[in-house]
Design a protein around this motif. Structure first.
Motif, PDB file in Angstrom:
ATOM      1  N   THR A 279      -3.918 -12.243  -0.907  1.00  0.00           N
ATOM      2  CA  THR A 279      -4.753 -11.836   0.230  1.00  0.00           C
ATOM      3  C   THR A 279      -3.901 -11.380   1.414  1.00  0.00           C
ATOM      4  O   THR A 279      -4.394 -10.651   2.276  1.00  0.00           O
ATOM      5  CB  THR A 279      -5.663 -12.996   0.668  1.00  0.00           C
ATOM      6  OG1 THR A 279      -4.876 -14.152   0.930  1.00  0.00           O
ATOM      7  CG2 THR A 279      -6.691 -13.314  -0.418  1.00  0.00           C
ATOM      8  N   LYS A 280      -2.621 -11.782   1.425  1.00  0.00           N
ATOM      9  CA  LYS A 280      -1.751 -11.307   2.502  1.00  0.00           C
ATOM     10  C   LYS A 280      -1.620  -9.787   2.457  1.00  0.00           C
ATOM     11  O   LYS A 280      -1.742  -9.114   3.486  1.00  0.00           O
ATOM     12  CB  LYS A 280      -0.366 -11.954   2.381  1.00  0.00           C
ATOM     13  CG  LYS A 280       0.639 -11.442   3.416  1.00  0.00           C
ATOM     14  CD  LYS A 280       2.029 -12.003   3.181  1.00  0.00           C
ATOM     15  CE  LYS A 280       3.032 -11.398   4.161  1.00  0.00           C
ATOM     16  NZ  LYS A 280       4.420 -11.888   3.903  1.00  0.00           N
ATOM     17  N   GLN A 281      -1.362  -9.264   1.257  1.00  0.00           N
ATOM     18  CA  GLN A 281      -1.244  -7.814   1.133  1.00  0.00           C
ATOM     19  C   GLN A 281      -2.574  -7.132   1.473  1.00  0.00           C
ATOM     20  O   GLN A 281      -2.600  -6.067   2.103  1.00  0.00           O
ATOM     21  CB  GLN A 281      -0.821  -7.427  -0.277  1.00  0.00           C
ATOM     22  CG  GLN A 281      -0.574  -5.931  -0.428  1.00  0.00           C
ATOM     23  CD  GLN A 281      -0.202  -5.543  -1.844  1.00  0.00           C
ATOM     24  OE1 GLN A 281      -0.724  -6.086  -2.801  1.00  0.00           O
ATOM     25  NE2 GLN A 281       0.716  -4.602  -1.981  1.00  0.00           N
ATOM     26  N   ALA A 282      -3.682  -7.750   1.071  1.00  0.00           N
ATOM     27  CA  ALA A 282      -4.989  -7.168   1.372  1.00  0.00           C
ATOM     28  C   ALA A 282      -5.200  -7.061   2.880  1.00  0.00           C
ATOM     29  O   ALA A 282      -5.647  -6.025   3.379  1.00  0.00           O
ATOM     30  CB  ALA A 282      -6.094  -8.013   0.732  1.00  0.00           C
ATOM     31  N   TRP A 283      -4.858  -8.125   3.610  1.00  0.00           N
ATOM     32  CA  TRP A 283      -5.045  -8.085   5.066  1.00  0.00           C
ATOM     33  C   TRP A 283      -4.086  -7.093   5.725  1.00  0.00           C
ATOM     34  O   TRP A 283      -4.426  -6.460   6.733  1.00  0.00           O
ATOM     35  CB  TRP A 283      -4.863  -9.474   5.664  1.00  0.00           C
ATOM     36  CG  TRP A 283      -6.061 -10.368   5.527  1.00  0.00           C
ATOM     37  CD1 TRP A 283      -6.141 -11.555   4.867  1.00  0.00           C
ATOM     38  CD2 TRP A 283      -7.372 -10.132   6.065  1.00  0.00           C
ATOM     39  NE1 TRP A 283      -7.404 -12.072   4.948  1.00  0.00           N
ATOM     40  CE2 TRP A 283      -8.184 -11.226   5.680  1.00  0.00           C
ATOM     41  CE3 TRP A 283      -7.940  -9.107   6.821  1.00  0.00           C
ATOM     42  CZ2 TRP A 283      -9.527 -11.322   6.044  1.00  0.00           C
ATOM     43  CZ3 TRP A 283      -9.283  -9.196   7.174  1.00  0.00           C
ATOM     44  CH2 TRP A 283     -10.061 -10.287   6.792  1.00  0.00           C
ATOM     45  N   PRO A 532       9.213 -10.272 -13.538  1.00  0.00           N
ATOM     46  CA  PRO A 532       9.309 -11.274 -12.472  1.00  0.00           C
ATOM     47  C   PRO A 532       9.948 -10.705 -11.208  1.00  0.00           C
ATOM     48  O   PRO A 532      10.779  -9.790 -11.264  1.00  0.00           O
ATOM     49  CB  PRO A 532      10.187 -12.366 -13.105  1.00  0.00           C
ATOM     50  CG  PRO A 532      10.975 -11.668 -14.166  1.00  0.00           C
ATOM     51  CD  PRO A 532      10.088 -10.588 -14.688  1.00  0.00           C
ATOM     52  N   TYR A 533       9.546 -11.266 -10.084  1.00  0.00           N
ATOM     53  CA  TYR A 533      10.150 -10.870  -8.814  1.00  0.00           C
ATOM     54  C   TYR A 533      11.584 -11.374  -8.737  1.00  0.00           C
ATOM     55  O   TYR A 533      11.891 -12.492  -9.151  1.00  0.00           O
ATOM     56  CB  TYR A 533       9.353 -11.447  -7.642  1.00  0.00           C
ATOM     57  CG  TYR A 533       8.066 -10.717  -7.367  1.00  0.00           C
ATOM     58  CD1 TYR A 533       8.066  -9.436  -6.822  1.00  0.00           C
ATOM     59  CD2 TYR A 533       6.837 -11.316  -7.643  1.00  0.00           C
ATOM     60  CE1 TYR A 533       6.886  -8.763  -6.565  1.00  0.00           C
ATOM     61  CE2 TYR A 533       5.645 -10.657  -7.392  1.00  0.00           C
ATOM     62  CZ  TYR A 533       5.682  -9.377  -6.848  1.00  0.00           C
ATOM     63  OH  TYR A 533       4.510  -8.719  -6.597  1.00  0.00           O
ATOM     64  N   THR A 534      12.492 -10.536  -8.241  1.00  0.00           N
ATOM     65  CA  THR A 534      13.886 -10.915  -8.031  1.00  0.00           C
ATOM     66  C   THR A 534      14.294 -10.499  -6.622  1.00  0.00           C
ATOM     67  O   THR A 534      13.501  -9.926  -5.863  1.00  0.00           O
ATOM     68  CB  THR A 534      14.800 -10.218  -9.057  1.00  0.00           C
ATOM     69  OG1 THR A 534      14.775  -8.796  -8.818  1.00  0.00           O
ATOM     70  CG2 THR A 534      14.343 -10.495 -10.487  1.00  0.00           C
ATOM     71  N   THR A 535      15.547 -10.758  -6.291  1.00  0.00           N
ATOM     72  CA  THR A 535      16.032 -10.363  -4.960  1.00  0.00           C
ATOM     73  C   THR A 535      16.075  -8.849  -4.814  1.00  0.00           C
ATOM     74  O   THR A 535      16.103  -8.326  -3.696  1.00  0.00           O
ATOM     75  CB  THR A 535      17.440 -10.930  -4.723  1.00  0.00           C
ATOM     76  OG1 THR A 535      18.293 -10.525  -5.800  1.00  0.00           O
ATOM     77  CG2 THR A 535      17.399 -12.451  -4.646  1.00  0.00           C
ATOM     78  N   GLY A 536      16.066  -8.131  -5.920  1.00  0.00           N
ATOM     79  CA  GLY A 536      16.098  -6.672  -5.873  1.00  0.00           C
ATOM     80  C   GLY A 536      14.723  -6.027  -5.886  1.00  0.00           C
ATOM     81  O   GLY A 536      14.605  -4.813  -5.866  1.00  0.00           O
ATOM     82  N   THR A 537      13.673  -6.864  -5.934  1.00  0.00           N
ATOM     83  CA  THR A 537      12.323  -6.332  -5.981  1.00  0.00           C
ATOM     84  C   THR A 537      11.896  -5.809  -4.608  1.00  0.00           C
ATOM     85  O   THR A 537      12.120  -6.471  -3.586  1.00  0.00           O
ATOM     86  CB  THR A 537      11.326  -7.415  -6.445  1.00  0.00           C
ATOM     87  OG1 THR A 537      11.684  -7.853  -7.761  1.00  0.00           O
ATOM     88  CG2 THR A 537       9.902  -6.863  -6.475  1.00  0.00           C
ATOM     89  N   LEU A 538      11.310  -4.650  -4.596  1.00  0.00           N
ATOM     90  CA  LEU A 538      10.756  -4.090  -3.366  1.00  0.00           C
ATOM     91  C   LEU A 538       9.361  -4.661  -3.186  1.00  0.00           C
ATOM     92  O   LEU A 538       8.412  -4.259  -3.851  1.00  0.00           O
ATOM     93  CB  LEU A 538      10.698  -2.557  -3.449  1.00  0.00           C
ATOM     94  CG  LEU A 538      10.037  -1.833  -2.275  1.00  0.00           C
ATOM     95  CD1 LEU A 538      10.818  -2.050  -0.988  1.00  0.00           C
ATOM     96  CD2 LEU A 538       9.896  -0.345  -2.577  1.00  0.00           C
ATOM     97  N   ARG A 539       9.229  -5.610  -2.289  1.00  0.00           N
ATOM     98  CA  ARG A 539       7.932  -6.273  -2.086  1.00  0.00           C
ATOM     99  C   ARG A 539       6.992  -5.346  -1.315  1.00  0.00           C
ATOM    100  O   ARG A 539       7.394  -4.648  -0.383  1.00  0.00           O
ATOM    101  CB  ARG A 539       8.105  -7.597  -1.354  1.00  0.00           C
ATOM    102  CG  ARG A 539       8.910  -8.642  -2.127  1.00  0.00           C
ATOM    103  CD  ARG A 539       8.733 -10.029  -1.504  1.00  0.00           C
ATOM    104  NE  ARG A 539       7.372 -10.509  -1.601  1.00  0.00           N
ATOM    105  CZ  ARG A 539       6.880 -11.204  -2.627  1.00  0.00           C
ATOM    106  NH1 ARG A 539       7.661 -11.457  -3.675  1.00  0.00           N
ATOM    107  NH2 ARG A 539       5.637 -11.611  -2.627  1.00  0.00           N
ATOM    108  N   THR A 540       5.735  -5.372  -1.732  1.00  0.00           N
ATOM    109  CA  THR A 540       4.740  -4.500  -1.107  1.00  0.00           C
ATOM    110  C   THR A 540       3.808  -5.256  -0.161  1.00  0.00           C
ATOM    111  O   THR A 540       2.882  -4.652   0.383  1.00  0.00           O
ATOM    112  CB  THR A 540       3.896  -3.812  -2.192  1.00  0.00           C
ATOM    113  OG1 THR A 540       3.289  -4.815  -3.026  1.00  0.00           O
ATOM    114  CG2 THR A 540       4.765  -2.907  -3.040  1.00  0.00           C
ATOM    115  N   ASP A 541       4.027  -6.548  -0.002  1.00  0.00           N
ATOM    116  CA  ASP A 541       3.172  -7.338   0.897  1.00  0.00           C
ATOM    117  C   ASP A 541       3.916  -7.692   2.179  1.00  0.00           C
ATOM    118  O   ASP A 541       3.870  -8.827   2.651  1.00  0.00           O
ATOM    119  CB  ASP A 541       2.674  -8.603   0.198  1.00  0.00           C
ATOM    120  CG  ASP A 541       3.793  -9.463  -0.355  1.00  0.00           C
ATOM    121  OD1 ASP A 541       4.971  -9.038  -0.278  1.00  0.00           O
ATOM    122  OD2 ASP A 541       3.509 -10.569  -0.845  1.00  0.00           O
TER     123      ASP A 541
END
Length: 581
Positions: A279-283, A532-541
């Motif tokens: 819901t963080k990304q949604a907001w 899986p998410y890693t330190t190299g993942t580009l987060r979208t939230d």
């Protein structure tokens, strides 16, 4: 001025307050979790599933989902065409209205099946009660439910789920979302003064001359009005839509209409957050769209409050621009309604968009070019995430990271589909027919205003059709018989024929090509294994990525359509500022 801004602020606060509750309810409906209506609706839905043959609720692929939409829509098109074509001898026609011309019927059929409701006719003089209720009213439910089903299928695919079954989604959307709200809303509208009757027009002598009679059109309006707004259909029972006192008699009904048109597209973003367990990304996305929407609203409001410089000079004081607006709504509620209806792809109007200052025309066109402020019924939310996929790809290239969205890699197929939807289909559906019409302004376009405003009129009509919005800048000879033909004494209705048939291309291309592309994109995403998410993942939230997404949306929109805006409302604004126009 302060009172107007307070009205706008309170309305938007109501929308924000509704979002989590309505969004959570829609998530429960589409996740098939228990709801308050289960004891009543479960048996009804089981019967409907049996009638259409989907008792096992098999999941569909992207192509299967798209074919189901196309097949069902073709059948519904034939039904509405035959109903309107034969309305002259069918019941529920107290004023004995004959069928419109064939091209008007074709345009109306395609317009309503695509959830556009672009009207090249006057409802009270061209269509019977039967055509309005069982033709257009029926398709207001099914077309809205189709768009919402596509939006939910896209969200499912984006979050790694199967796309679901179109017929199940269609039925549950109507029975659990649209119908319950419309029953309550229709009763509220009736209590507020909106008529709901099968009686014919009221005829009585005028005050000026008792020997002259006047007919006041009425009809089953209240139930028609609520689905018009809630389903983002926008087609009016009367010619002047929500500016008519029988459709929208007061500030109270105006508030209900604005809330109804904004409630589903805003809440659907929160529904996505629940599907994605984020819901963080949604907001964040909700805030991004909200900020752009608020910016568009402020630009339009300032333009209308400051008024027309030429008129202010004549008056000797600054006055709001009230041309084409209902006094009972004023400048503020007219602005909020106009920006909301072009932003949500509803298309209903409580004032004439043609009479707004150039800043308003700029914003209305921009809303329909971008299609995500807040976007169409279901499909607008899908467009928002298509932009997010492009933003992920662009950002990944800039920082040297693998583009991923919700743990799924964005590869060539996804980028091609997203680019095709956003950068190719929409401009083709607007600019090509618009260019042809502008090349023959007298023979085809029937422009009533010369210069830059006439240019905006033409582009607006195609943008409205391609975005499945349906509102109009008006002033074009697009109805039968053509107003331009009547004014000039001409015997031809060539301009009306052109508009009816050419906008059908934009209506169909703007509706079904993106739906197919969105479903294929969702299908592709649903088949990818989550990493899986890693330190190299580009987060979208994050706020940073949300800002990048906003930049991608505005830049792509500007690159695609800025020349059109420059030749239309921007040039017109400079001319007015210089006192030329």
């Amino acid at each position: 001025m302060l009172q107007g801004w307070i009205q706008i602020a309170l309305t938007l606060l109501i929308i924000v307050a509704i979002t989590p509750f309505f969004g959570r309810y829609m998530a429960r409906v589409y996740l098939e979790e228990s709801t308050f209506f289960d004891p009543v609706l479960n048996p009804v839905e089981r019967l409907l599933y049996a009638l259409v043959g989907v008792t096992n609720k098999e999941n569909m692929t992207g192509w299967q989902y798209a074919r189901a939409i196309l097949y069902s829509n073709v059948v519904m098109m034939l039904l509405i065409f035959l109903l309107i074509a034969n309305q002259g001898w069918l019941p529920l026609n107290p004023t004995k209205i004959d069928a419109p011309t064939w091209d008007t019927i074709v345009h109306t059929t395609i317009s309503f099946i695509t959830n556009t409701n672009q009207q090249h006719y006057s409802g009270e003089t061209y269509l019977s009660y039967g055509s309005q209720m069982f033709g257009l009213g029926y398709h207001m439910f099914t077309s809205a439910a189709t768009g919402l089903a596509v939006g939910i299928a896209f969200i499912r695919g984006l979050t790694g789920r199967s796309l679901g079954n179109f017929y199940v989604d269609l039925i549950r959307t109507i029975t659990r979302i649209l119908l319950p709200i419309c029953i309550v809303g229709g009763i509220v509208f009736m209590a507020a003064g909106v008529p709901e009757t099968l009686a014919g027009a009221v005829v009585f002598p005028t005050l000026e001359d008792p020997n002259i009679s006047q007919a006041i059109a009425r009809g089953p309006v209240a139930h028609f009005e609520i689905i018009k707004q809630l389903g983002e259909n926008g087609g009016g029972f009367f010619a002047i839509n929500s500016a008519h006192p029988f459709e929208n008699p007061s500030g109270f009904t105006n508030l209900i209409q604005i809330v109804a048109m904004l409630s589903i597209p805003t809440s659907l973003i929160y529904t996505y957050g629940l599907f994605a367990n984020n819901t963080k990304q949604a907001w964040l996305l909700y805030s991004m769209v909200g900020v752009i929407f608020l910016g568009f609203l402020i630009v339009t409001a300032i333009g209308e409050y400051n008024g027309n410089p030429a008129v202010n000079t004549l008056l000797g004081s600054q006055q709001p621009n009230l041309e084409g607006k209902e006094v009972r709504f004023g400048w503020a509620q007219s602005v909020l309604f106009a920006v909301s209806t072009t932003g949500t792809m509803c298309g209903a109007v409580n004032s004439f968009h043609d009479s707004f200052m150039p800043a308003g025309g700029f914003i209305f066109l921009s809303n329909m070019f971008l299609q995500i402020m807040w976007g169409g019924q279901g499909t607008g939310t899908a467009y928002l995430f298509a932009y997010s996929i492009l933003a992920v790809f662009v950002t990944g290239l800039m920082v040297g990271r693998t583009p991923e969205f919700l743990g799924r890699k964005i590869e060539k197929r996804e980028v091609v589909l997203a680019s095709f939807l956003i950068l190719l289909v929409h401009p083709i559906a607007i600019l090509i027919p618009g260019g042809i019409a502008l090349a023959f302004p007298d023979q085809l376009a029937g422009i009533s205003n010369p210069g830059f405003h006439g240019f905006s009129q033409v582009i607006y009509e195609y943008a409205s059709a391609a975005a499945n919005n349906g509102s109009g800048f008006e002033g074009l000879g697009d109805s039968q018989p053509s107003p331009l033909a009547i004014a000039t004494g001409a015997k031809t209705t060539a301009t009306a024929l052109w508009w009816n048939l050419s906008t059908c291309f934009s209506l169909l291309a703007g509706r079904y090509v993106p739906i197919i592309g969105l479903l294929l994109l969702a299908d592709s995403m649903s088949r990818k294994q989550a990493v899986p998410y890693t330190t190299g993942t580009l987060r979208t939230d994050t706020g940073l990525f949300t800002g990048v997404t906003a930049g991608v949306i505005l830049i792509l929109g500007a690159l695609t359509f800025f020349p059109v805006l420059a030749l239309g409302p921007i040039a017109e604004a400079f001319f007015i500022a210089k006192g030329i126009g």
